[in-house]
Every structure is written in structure tokens, then in C-alpha cells.
Design an enzyme around this catalytic site. Structure first.
Site, PDB file in Angstrom:
ATOM      1  N   ARG A  59     -10.199  -9.710   0.082  1.00 55.81           N
ATOM      2  CA  ARG A  59      -8.778  -9.973  -0.223  1.00 55.81           C
ATOM      3  C   ARG A  59      -8.682 -10.516  -1.649  1.00 55.81           C
ATOM      4  O   ARG A  59      -8.722 -11.718  -1.880  1.00 55.81           O
ATOM      5  CB  ARG A  59      -8.195 -10.981   0.768  1.00 55.81           C
ATOM      6  CG  ARG A  59      -8.330 -10.569   2.245  1.00 55.81           C
ATOM      7  CD  ARG A  59      -7.590 -11.530   3.154  1.00 55.81           C
ATOM      8  NE  ARG A  59      -7.936 -12.918   2.903  1.00 55.81           N
ATOM      9  CZ  ARG A  59      -8.893 -13.585   3.532  1.00 55.81           C
ATOM     10  NH1 ARG A  59      -9.596 -13.002   4.486  1.00 55.81           N
ATOM     11  NH2 ARG A  59      -9.135 -14.843   3.218  1.00 55.81           N
ATOM     12  N   TYR A  78      16.566 -32.667 -25.608  1.00 53.79           N
ATOM     13  CA  TYR A  78      17.072 -33.766 -24.787  1.00 53.79           C
ATOM     14  C   TYR A  78      16.299 -35.064 -25.004  1.00 53.79           C
ATOM     15  O   TYR A  78      15.066 -35.075 -25.014  1.00 53.79           O
ATOM     16  CB  TYR A  78      16.963 -33.407 -23.296  1.00 53.79           C
ATOM     17  CG  TYR A  78      18.022 -32.434 -22.829  1.00 53.79           C
ATOM     18  CD1 TYR A  78      19.374 -32.722 -22.957  1.00 53.79           C
ATOM     19  CD2 TYR A  78      17.654 -31.236 -22.254  1.00 53.79           C
ATOM     20  CE1 TYR A  78      20.342 -31.825 -22.509  1.00 53.79           C
ATOM     21  CE2 TYR A  78      18.602 -30.333 -21.796  1.00 53.79           C
ATOM     22  CZ  TYR A  78      19.955 -30.639 -21.928  1.00 53.79           C
ATOM     23  OH  TYR A  78      20.897 -29.744 -21.490  1.00 53.79           O
TER      24      TYR A  78
HETATM   25  C1  PLP Z   1      -3.688 -15.764  -1.700  1.00 52.77           C
HETATM   26  C2  PLP Z   1      -4.748 -15.431  -0.727  1.00 52.77           C
HETATM   27  C3  PLP Z   1      -5.839 -14.639  -1.110  1.00 52.77           C
HETATM   28  C4  PLP Z   1      -6.099 -14.222  -2.538  1.00 52.77           C
HETATM   29  O1  PLP Z   1      -6.720 -15.295  -3.210  1.00 52.77           O
HETATM   30  P1  PLP Z   1      -7.185 -15.136  -4.735  1.00 52.77           P
HETATM   31  O2  PLP Z   1      -7.879 -16.418  -5.030  1.00 52.77           O
HETATM   32  O3  PLP Z   1      -5.912 -14.988  -5.530  1.00 52.77           O
HETATM   33  O4  PLP Z   1      -8.034 -13.945  -4.812  1.00 52.77           O
HETATM   34  C5  PLP Z   1      -6.735 -14.251  -0.124  1.00 52.77           C
HETATM   35  N1  PLP Z   1      -6.576 -14.647   1.156  1.00 52.77           N
HETATM   36  C6  PLP Z   1      -5.558 -15.435   1.546  1.00 52.77           C
HETATM   37  C7  PLP Z   1      -5.456 -15.839   2.977  1.00 52.77           C
HETATM   38  C8  PLP Z   1      -4.614 -15.862   0.630  1.00 52.77           C
HETATM   39  O5  PLP Z   1      -3.609 -16.644   1.025  1.00 52.77           O
END
Ligand code: PLP
Length: 319
Positions: free
Chosen positions: A177, A214
Site C-alpha cells: 500500500r 497582522y
Molecule cells: C495512508 C496509509 C497508507 C500509505 O502510507 P504511506 O506512508 O503514505 O505509504 C498505507 N496503509 C494505510 C492503512 C494507510 O492509512
């Protein structure tokens, strides 16, 4: 699995998904069901997994759209009838998931529900980006013990985020992932996908002793040439960069003077005195990528990227 949650980490979820699928990704990952449904509405037919919680009342629409759901409670699963589910196991992140002890029984119970397919089982690392990988390796050992205790092996076992893609090949299993890595951060040899530019709205010369923005938190010590930029914290430029961050004008550092406002920011043109209204200004790009901006703002590139606001037009360049 290309993770395109949070509008593709600020890059635009649909173009990011299309680019990733075009380059060989086979799955998409998002945080919530609405994000998955928006990808389907854009005509994307690839498998999509919602990585976070899907409230029971949203599950029917997501399942009907052919979206895979994450499950970490048997109570929710009762509403996930007809769904393809990925069982989340908490192996050390302490955020979401069945415990390692609960997981094998949960998989058996889920598989017994009518119309439910246990398509995956997964976990998430708390520290695969740390110098010391012992915590991640402990999580991996827990995954292995859970896998050994399962009544059957689901088709998709997954664990690796970007850091683990690069650093923990033992964690690759059936899917990786990858999120931040797709956008060019978080691993060796990557090139950032995104530049963030603005333009100079006004150039002005002010005398010594002039308060800027500001509350006059910056007062010029000498006469100074300043550029006003039409970008502020509403666009995702962190207010914490007030008097600390910088932009780049004509390749030179232009330090931010005074407070970053909601819609405007002032920077010094001491290094680029020839700059004119309309000239381009780099917020993220050559000379300062999102990891540097993040370090100055005491955050991480993920947050800098995903907070770039909807007022900032995304322009896609294809080779
Ligand atoms: C966001 C996320 C990822 C991706 O993580 P990276 O560090 O951006 O590669 C993978 N798994 C889960 C469960 C996530 O929430």
C-alpha cells in the site's frame, strides 16, 4: 495498491489514480467510502479498498459500487452483507483493528456470515520509517503468528506502506500500500510529483521601521523591497511559517515577513530585487521541496501536500 486518499495526498485523487493504474498499480486505497465512490463516479473500475471505518449506513452504497471494505468489528460486519472485506489486525499501531488474539476467531466468524467474502487481511506499521526497525519487525512477527492461526489464508495479505516497500521486503506479501512514495517522498531515488507556484501580486519598497502584516510581528530594520503573494493558510501555506519560512523568487530565497494571513503572505525581495508583479514564486519546487517546507513548519511532507487547498488549481503535465 496506490493510496490516493485525501485527494491523492493533495495532488487530485482521480488523476493520481489514473496515473498509478496506467503505470501498473492494480488496486487503489482510500480512507473513506465517499472517496471510493467519487473514484467510481469518475469511471475508475479498478479494485478499491476503504482503509478506514465505513459507518454501517454507508456500507450498502459502497458494496453496491463494488468497493472493498475494511472490517475490525463483528458488529459492523453485520451491516457489510454482500461485501468483500479485508480484516484489519492491530499489531502495534494501536489505532484500528482486531487484536492479534481476536483475529483468527474473527476471520472464522466473518467467513461464516452469509454473502460475506473475506478477501484480505492486513495490518499497518507504526514505525517502518524509523532507523530502528525492531518495532516493525515485532509487528511482522505478530502478522506471521496470526497468519499461522487463521482457518484459511485470504487471497490478499498486506502490510507495507511506502517506507516498508523500501526497507522491509519481508512485509510485501500480496500487495504493498504505497502512498507518499507515489508522490515522490519517503524513499530513495524518488522525484517529487508536484510543484506549488504562486505569483507576485504587488512589489513595494518600505522604509526602516515598517511593521509588516497582522500585528507587525516583523518590523523592517532597513528599507526593504517586499512582495505580496496571493496565497495564505487557507490555501495550505502553514501559518507556522510566519517569519520562519521562505519562498523562492527567480531562484533566490525570499524569506516570509510577518504573519502568513488567510489569503496573502509577504516575502522579502532582498535577493531578487528585479522581480515584478506577476512573476512566478515557488512555494514547493526547485530549491525547497515539501520535506524542507515541512521541517520548517514542524510537520511532515504528508501534511504539507494534503493540505494544499481547493483554491489552488491543479495543472497536470504529461510527458
Ligand atoms: C495512508 C496509509 C497508507 C500509505 O502510507 P504511506 O506512508 O503514505 O505509504 C498505507 N496503509 C494505510 C492503512 C494507510 O492509512
Amino acid at each position: 495498491m496506490a493510496v490516493v486518499k485525501a485527494d491523492g495526498y493533495g495532488h487530485g485523487a482521480v488523476p493520481a489514480a489514473q496515473a498509478a493504474l496506467g503505470a501498473g498499480a492494480t488496486w487503489l486505497g482510500v480512507a473513506i467510502a465517499e472517496e471510493a465512490i467519487a473514484l467510481r463516479a469518475a469511471g475508475i473500475e479498478a479494485p478499491i479498498l476503504v482503509l478506514g471505518w465505513t459507518p454501517p449506513e454507508q456500507a450498502g452504497e459502497a458494496i453496491a459500487a463494488g468497493i472493498d471494505l475494511t472490517v475490525f468489528s463483528l458488529a459492523d460486519a453485520a451491516a457489510y452483507r454482500g461485501g468483500r472485506l479485508h480484516v484489519k489486525v492491530d499489531t502495534g499501531m494501536t489505532r484500528l483493528g482486531f487484536s492479534a488474539a481476536e483475529a483468527p476467531g474473527a476471520v472464522a466468524d466473518l467467513a461464516a456470515l452469509p454473502g460475506v467474502e473475506v478477501r484480505g487481511i492486513f495490518t499497518h506499521f507504526a514505525g517502518s520509517d524509523e532507523d530502528d526497525l525492531s518495532g516493525a519487525r515485532r509487528q511482522l512477527a505478530t502478522v506471521q503468528s496470526v497468519l499461522g492461526a487463521l482457518p484459511f489464508r485470504p487471497p490478499f495479505v498486506h502490510a507495507a506502506n511506502t517506507a516498508a516497500v523500501f526497507r522491509l521486503p519481508e512485509a510485501h506479501f500480496d500487495l504493498c500500500r504505497a502512498g507518499i512514495g507515489l508522490y515522490g517522498y519517503g524513499g530513495p531515488g524518488l522525484r517529487p510529483a508536484l510543484r506549488w507556484l504562486t505569483r507576485i501580486a504587488q512589489v513595494r519598497d518600505v522604509p526602516a521601521g515598517t511593521g509588516v502584516s497582522y500585528n507587525s510581528t516583523y518590523v523592517t530594520e532597513t528599507s526593504e523591497r517586499l512582495a505580496t503573494l496571493p496565497v495564505g493558510y487557507a490555501d495550505g501555506l502553514p501559518r507556522s511559517l510566519s517569519n520562519r519560512g521562505a519562498v523562492r523568487v527567480a531562484g533566490c530565497i525570499a524569506p516570509i515577513r510577518g504573519r502568513v494571513c488567510m489569503d496573502q503572505t509577504v516575502a522579502s525581495l532582498a535577493g531578487s530585487p528585479d522581480a515584478k508583479p506577476g512573476d512566478p514564486v515557488v512555494i514547493i519546487g526547485d530549491g525547497q521541496w515539501a520535506d524542507e517546507v515541512a521541517a520548517t513548519a514542524a510537520t511532515i511532507p504528508y501534511e504539507i501536500l494534503c493540505r494544499i487547498g481547493p483554491r489552488v488549481p491543479r495543472i497536470y503535465l504529461r510527458a
